[in-house]
Write a protein that holds these residues in place. Sequence first.
Motif, short mmCIF file in Angstrom:
data_model
loop_
_atom_site.label_atom_id
_atom_site.label_comp_id
_atom_site.label_asym_id
_atom_site.label_seq_id
_atom_site.Cartn_x
_atom_site.Cartn_y
_atom_site.Cartn_z
N ARG A 116 38.87 44.71 41.27
CA ARG A 116 40.16 45.25 40.85
C ARG A 116 40.17 45.92 39.65
O ARG A 116 40.05 47.54 39.45
N LYS B 229 33.87 43.62 47.51
CA LYS B 229 34.99 42.88 47.87
C LYS B 229 35.02 42.41 49.23
O LYS B 229 35.47 41.64 49.53
N ARG C 196 38.49 36.26 42.02
CA ARG C 196 39.33 36.11 42.77
C ARG C 196 40.68 35.98 41.88
O ARG C 196 41.50 37.07 42.33
N GLU D 71 40.76 36.19 38.73
CA GLU D 71 41.24 37.28 37.73
C GLU D 71 40.93 39.09 38.49
O GLU D 71 40.90 39.89 37.52
N ARG D 72 40.98 38.71 39.30
CA ARG D 72 41.12 40.66 39.71
C ARG D 72 39.74 41.15 39.85
O ARG D 72 39.88 42.19 38.88
#
Length: 320
Positions: free
Chosen positions: A287, A173, A281, A283-284
């Motif tokens: 995470r 990340k 970014r 669609e994350r």
Amino acid sequence: MAKPTEIPGLEPGTPLSVAGPLLVRARLDDVRRYEAAAVGTGDGEPDVDAVHDMRIATRRLRAALQLFGRGDLAALEDEVKALQDALGEVRDGQVQRRWFERHARRQDGGGRLAAWAGGGLPRASKRLRRAIRGWQGAVAPSIARAADDAAGKGRLQGKRLAKEVRARLATLKRRLAAARDARSPRKVHRLRIAAKKLRYVAELVEPGFPGAAKGMLAALVPLQERLGDLHDTDVRIERLERLARRGQRRERRAARATLAVLHEERAREARALRRELSRWREERVVRALRRGFSRGGRRVKLGVKVAAAANGHAADAPAA
């Protein structure tokens, strides 16, 4: 790219005391499979595919030693890294020479740049043969003897391995954020290394977290492809810029002409990478991948764009 050897019978509840030694030995066997072809015959150049596959196998073995190694076994990782570096020197020369053979003849008028790109291969091949002899004589037998030390507490679908994956995701990340504009070759390279390391760990923990690991591997495929393309171009540009400054007259002229082509190519590849990073970014993805290693290894649900990109590249995973 050759796949790692699968071990039948591993499942989420398998103890690490059982799984660790099995995975280390399997990764060791994968490296040893290519020894003869990577040495080559006589003073000839090693087989291109064998060098490539053996290099990837050494990276997978290092990941296993990092994840499961303790004591003497963990200390042997540096020896595996030395073999990986020797393989990498040959591999890089072969990759660059092949590119110039295919794409740069029009600029250099006769393959001078291809010969220049492969000029260090004879010495690199000799160093690789010495490294493989040392590997065969001492390092590989030592890993085989110490493999039982790859134990540890817990099970494959346990907190320890989940924590390791989440730590590597955190590194990824940070590197994603640093390389978001794709301008810096150094930052792109650091992101590429983080993605590789995460991939090899995901392969190791897949029996324990089958759904989450498969989702992670699928997401990493298109990202690695974009990063690999851009990194190879950056290496060519760096080397050609040196040649344009220090080479002989004809070499300088050919290098300058080819650099113009390469800068255009890099601009296209950088745009492709920025689109891929934008999908991550939007669609994350990090995470979502982290969640898969926080809830018992459930299958990761990727966003529409990333899932489509992953499915489009899954049949041809990039060289690592």
